[in-house]
Design a protein around this motif. Structure first.
Motif, PDB file in Angstrom:
ATOM      1  N   TYR A 141     -35.558   7.393 -58.740  1.00  0.00           N
ATOM      2  CA  TYR A 141     -36.780   6.859 -59.337  1.00  0.00           C
ATOM      3  C   TYR A 141     -36.684   5.355 -59.541  1.00  0.00           C
ATOM      4  CZ  TYR A 141     -38.508  11.576 -60.040  1.00  0.00           C
ATOM      5  OH  TYR A 141     -38.964  12.837 -59.826  1.00  0.00           O
TER       6      TYR A 141
ATOM      7  N   LEU B  40     -39.165   2.663 -57.800  1.00  0.00           N
ATOM      8  CA  LEU B  40     -39.884   1.674 -58.595  1.00  0.00           C
ATOM      9  C   LEU B  40     -39.599   0.267 -58.075  1.00  0.00           C
ATOM     10  CD1 LEU B  40     -41.762   1.706 -60.976  1.00  0.00           C
ATOM     11  CD2 LEU B  40     -39.817   1.280 -62.468  1.00  0.00           C
TER      12      LEU B  40
ATOM     13  N   TRP C  41     -44.506   8.432 -58.419  1.00  0.00           N
ATOM     14  CA  TRP C  41     -45.154   7.172 -58.055  1.00  0.00           C
ATOM     15  C   TRP C  41     -46.667   7.186 -58.221  1.00  0.00           C
ATOM     16  CZ3 TRP C  41     -48.530   7.835 -54.109  1.00  0.00           C
ATOM     17  CH2 TRP C  41     -48.230   8.733 -53.076  1.00  0.00           C
TER      18      TRP C  41
ATOM     19  N   THR D 129     -47.833   5.438 -61.309  1.00  0.00           N
ATOM     20  CA  THR D 129     -47.504   4.017 -61.196  1.00  0.00           C
ATOM     21  C   THR D 129     -48.530   3.292 -60.332  1.00  0.00           C
ATOM     22  OG1 THR D 129     -45.253   4.828 -61.116  1.00  0.00           O
ATOM     23  CG2 THR D 129     -45.574   2.475 -60.772  1.00  0.00           C
TER      24      THR D 129
ATOM     25  N   MET E 187     -51.210   0.409 -61.323  1.00  0.00           N
ATOM     26  CA  MET E 187     -51.249  -0.866 -60.607  1.00  0.00           C
ATOM     27  C   MET E 187     -52.629  -1.120 -60.031  1.00  0.00           C
ATOM     28  SD  MET E 187     -47.696  -0.949 -58.483  1.00  0.00           S
ATOM     29  CE  MET E 187     -48.039  -2.326 -57.419  1.00  0.00           C
TER      30      MET E 187
END
Lengths: 466, 488
Positions: free
Chosen positions: A196, A200, A261, A264, A268
């Motif tokens: 992970y 990232l 993800w 995330t 974003m």
């Protein structure tokens, strides 16, 4: 593969052309070479190739399609380098060579099947861009841009490389297809923290390259300082290649880690849309506005990544392809016009465009088409780009994100209209003379406008091909 | 095939105008628009005898998404096409009266706009409809923004943002509906954006409830309905006269037409849920527009508010969901288009002669301008809805429809006739009659060229007023069909 070889050879050839000390051959020469590469690339469409370099590079329709975008963008951008030709710039051949080399990097990023190839591609592209950002040596802003871009970019690449290393540590492979299986393998579960962190870090590294928030802070300064011609290249080719790489990474290597993800990327995406659009609305300089607008477009493309749900085919991939194409063409048109006008009038704020509709109807028209396309108004490719991407996201159930994107595109309307207002509704400055545009630039501008309108009127020929 | 010709002839002429300049540009623009009207008239003639099937065109547009280039005509679209093709030549004639900068671009934009408007009226595919809906916006924005009055930039930006935000909401609604559809017959795509596919959807009342507002947002802004109207008076006032005529004469009808074709039959449950609030908003608009109109001192602004008031009645008639109310809305769309274009033309004629639109500066113009006064009065009385004029037929049917829905609402809506008599006749009195102003002796009467614009308008005012059945007959099957779909 042919395109990579040709570009490398042509890049070196271009360097030798520089010895002729005749800048007049360089521009047509580079355009012809690129057209040849474009043709070679097109010949690979629907042709099955075995992977190259020990499975490190694949040439499939995905590669060919995105390579087509970056090549087309560069071809259409080249005529706007004319002023470098006439100014007697001594190092012109090197710039063209660097452009061609950076395209090699872009194609590697698009076609990679191995994380090392991705890294090599990103580095080839980035190092060329660091140099080109500082190509206006006598301008301190250009130097500042190059330094900023280089320092920040070097950090980002470092982080990316660290991410690749951690990913290797967690899975024991660099190859994308094997990564996919290894990530999904429950036997590797004990290594998940490492995996992970690696993912990232890779997201951060690539997020920097495509200027996705919160890693976009370099964009406005670098875009503003870099000579406009290379800014246009940066905001189109780098972004397209970056997103092609990003999508491939998430879709081929990491579909099993989606649960990690996806949130995330969604965060974003929302942040990029917000900061890009609100930032752009606050600008009074056209170039800075376009810089922030390129951030906001990264946000729309991130929606495509969300909607792709780890698949390399289907609506979302087609949407990203179409969007990148429409965005690249419109951006080249916008920067092209801006470069011509700003060079002539020595002014790159909105006021620098005042009265362009009177002095240069063609430039004003092309700029209008480009702005409408970037804003996503029908009749232009930008509309269908947004439409396909958002429809794909709605189809996957991401209603909230889409609603947010639509609200943000309303903000976008405000700042994309400002150049149009300046061009048609404000009087030209006292004693303004028409901006000189040569024949090949006129032709390119017409082609850019026609392509944008064609994508907006008959999108069928480019949609759904992936 | 003729439908496609109708749709693209103005566009072709507009493209030609990019290269043709000078006097030839006028001839080309006017000639094309006149030819367009002749074709539309032929289509109307043929339509009434042989029906609509020959005018249906269906091509794959974006095959992978199931989006088709599907256009066709029914009675409702035909009347809108006739109105558009009738008004555009007259609007162009009125544009010839002024020396605009860069005239051929001006005419090109008017013709480009015509393609957008016609596209809206003939589209039978949701995304095609949306496409033309936005295409119509770009030229009018440039027309109003580049050739408008002093405050044009801020005003047109507001107009643009309002309408685009509305349309985006509509698009969101369409996308949602589209994703609920199944594949069309013979199509590889998973969904279809055909109008009939939307009609066949079975959505829950809760879904339809919010879909109603998404779609209606675009139409409410375009008409405009209170409280979505704040862009309208400013834009009408600041835009050059031909653009104002396009906005009020035709573009406003896009909202009503859209409601009839793309809202009522698509989300009938949502409509029945929100019917009452919308009618109340419309009636508020009627009264609100009228009261503000009474206080106006700028002729153009007064007509703008009057138009706001009248469109409120049309919306109320549409949402009464009665046969007579819908038929009234159709006739009133025609009558209002003719009236408002005539009114703005006369306002522009007066401004051209006197250099002002400010009512207190005018007065006693009638002595030197008998023809102008008569034309003005006819247009004005038709707007007030005096019997024999087109406005009377439209408003009478509309009021009957609203009355059928609810007698009290009908009574309040009926005030529109009294109010419009008050503000319009007062304006007439202060501009044309009243004490002499500095212009009374010097003003000249209408020229032959100006009569060329007004005579067809006046003829149509009386035609609709005396023989409305021709138009009612054309629209009747379409209206019945819409109501049947709403009532299912």
């Amino acid at each position: 593969m042919t395109s990579i070889i040709l570009l490398s050879v042509f890049g070196i050839l271009n360097l030798f052309l520089g010895f002729l000390r005749s800048n007049k051959v360089l521009l047509p020469g580079a355009m012809l070479l690129l057209l040849a590469v474009f043709g070679a690339n097109y010949a690979d469409w629907n042709v099955a190739h075995a992977p190259y370099f020990n499975n490190m590079l694949v040439v499939d329709n995905y590669t060919v399609a995105f390579t087509g975008i970056v090549l087309l963008t560069t071809i259409l951008l080249l005529p706007f380098s004319r002023s470098y030709v006439t100014s007697g710039e001594p190092n012109l051949a090197e710039y063209y060579a660097l452009l061609l080399f950076s395209l090699v990097g872009a194609i590697m990023m698009i076609g990679y099947d191995h994380l090392i190839m991705l890294f090599v591609g990103i580095e080839i592209l980035s190092i060329s861009m660091y140099v080109l950002a500082g190509s206006n040596k006598r301008d301190s802003r250009s130097n500042e841009a190059a330094l900023k871009y280089f320092l920040m970019g070097a950090f980002a690449t470092g982080i990316l490389l660290f991410g690749i290393a951690l990913l290797y540590g967690a899975t024991g492979t660099f190859a994308l297809s094997q990564l996919g299986a290894a990530v999904a393998n429950p036997a590797n579960a004990s290594l998940q923290p490492m995996l992970y962190i690696g993912i990232l870090m890779m997201i951060i590294g690539i997020g920097f390259k495509v200027s996705a928030a919160p890693f976009h802070f370099w964009t406005p300064d670098v875009y503003e300082g870099t000579p406009t011609f290379f800014t246009a290249f940066m905001s189109t080719v780098v972004k397209t290649a970056g997103f092609a790489a990003f999508l491939k990474l998430l879709a081929v290597a990491l579909p099993a880690a989606q649960g990690f993800w996806m949130p995330t990327i969604q965060a974003m995406c929302a942040l990029t849309l917000l900061l890009g659009n609100v930032g752009a609305a606050a600008q009074s300089n056209t170039k800075r506005m376009l810089a922030y607008s390129s951030v906001s477009h990264a946000g729309y493309l991130l929606i495509g990544l969300v909607a792709s749900k780890g698949m390399l085919t289907g609506d979302a991939t087609s949407g990203i392809f179409f969007y990148s194409l429409a965005y690249s063409i419109a951006t080249v048109a916008a920067f092209g016009v801006l470069k011509l006008v700003a060079e002539h009038r020595q002014e790159d704020s909105y006021a620098g465009l005042n009265g362009l509709g009177k002095t240069n109807p063609l430039l004003a028209f092309v700029m209008t088409v480009a702005m409408l396309s970037l804003a996503g108004i029908p009749l232009t490719g930008g509309f269908f780009g947004k439409f396909f991407l958002l429809a794909a996201a709605v189809g996957q159930g991401y209603i909230g994100l889409v609603v947010f994107a639509v609200i943000m595109s309303m903000v976008g309307l405000y700042y994309y209209l400002r150049p149009i207002i300046a061009m048609y509704m404000q009087p030209a400055p006292e004693g303004a003379t028409p901006v000189p545009v040569d024949g090949i630039q006129t032709m390119t501008l017409v082609v850019l406008a026609l392509l944008t309108i064609a994508l907006g009127v008959v999108p069928g020929f480019m949609s759904g091909i992936l | 095939m003729l439908t496609a010709v109708l749709l693209f002839l103005p566009l072709a002429a507009a493209l030609l105008l990019l290269v043709v300049k000078g006097a030839a540009a006028r001839a080309l623009a006017f000639g094309a628009s006149l030819l367009e009207f002749v074709i539309a008239a032929y289509v109307a003639f043929d339509f009434t005898r042989h029906g609509s099937t020959a005018y249906n065109l269906d091509y794959r547009w974006i095959a992978s998404a199931g989006i088709n280039f599907h256009i066709g005509l029914d009675g409702l679209s035909l009347l809108m096409v006739l109105l558009t093709t009738f008004l555009v030549p007259l609007i162009l004639l009125s544009a010839f009266k002024r020396d605009y900068d860069n005239p051929s671009t001006f005419y090109a934009l008017v013709l480009f706009m015509q393609t957008g408007l016609l596209g809206v009226f003939v589209s039978l595919d949701a995304f095609l409809f949306y496409f033309f809906w936005e295409v119509a916006l770009i030229p009018i924005y440039l027309l109003a923004g580049a050739w408008g009055g002093e405050r044009r930039i801020a005003v047109t930006l507001k107009f643009f943002l309002y309408t685009v935000v509305g349309s985006l909401l509509m698009l969101a609604g369409f996308v949602y509906l589209y994703l609920q559809t199944g594949p069309a017959a013979g199509s590889l795509a998973q969904h279809s954006s055909e109008l009939t596919a939307f009609y066949n959807l079975k959505l829950s009342a809760a879904e339809q409830s919010w879909l109603f507002w998404l779609i209606f947002a675009a139409f409410a802004v375009k008409m405009p309905i209170f409280p979505f109207h704040t862009w309208q008076p400013d834009t009408y006032t600041e835009a050059p006269a031909p653009a104002t005529m396009l906005l009020s004469g035709i573009m406003l009808k896009m909202g009503i037409y859209g409601t009839l074709r793309w809202l009522l039959p698509v989300v009938p449950l949502g409509v029945s849920q929100w019917q009452k609030p919308v009618i109340i908003l419309s009636v508020i608009g009627i009264i609100y527009g009228a009261i503000i109109a009474i206080r106006q001192r700028d002729v153009k602004r007064l007509i703008a508010y009057s138009s706001l008031s009248h469109v409120g009645l049309m919306a109320a008639g549409v949402f009464s969901l009665t046969q007579i109310g819908l038929q009234g809305a159709v006739v009133q769309m025609l009558a209002h288009g003719v009236n408002v274009v005539g009114m703005f033309f006369i306002a522009d004629a007066i401004e051209r002669r006197t250099g002002t639109r400010y009512i207190p500066d005018l007065g006693g113009l009638t002595r030197r301008t008998p023809i102008l006064s008569v034309c003005f009065l006819i247009m004005l009385l038709s707007t007030v809805a005096l019997p024999l004029t087109g406005g009377f037929v439209g408003e009478f049917l509309l009021l009957a429809g609203v009355y059928e829905y609810n007698a009290w609402v009908g009574a309040v809506a009926g005030l529109t006739i009294i109010f419009s008599a008050v503000y319009l006749l007062r304006m007439f009195q202060r501009v044309m009659l009243g004490p002499d102003s500095s212009f009374s002796e010097t003003i000249t009467d209408l020229t032959g060229g100006e009569l060329l614009v007004l005579v067809p308008l006046i003829a149509l005012v009386f035609w609709i007023g005396l023989f409305p059945n021709i138009f009612l007959h054309i629209s009747e099957p379409a209206v019945t069909n819409i109501l049947a779909l709403v009532g299912r």
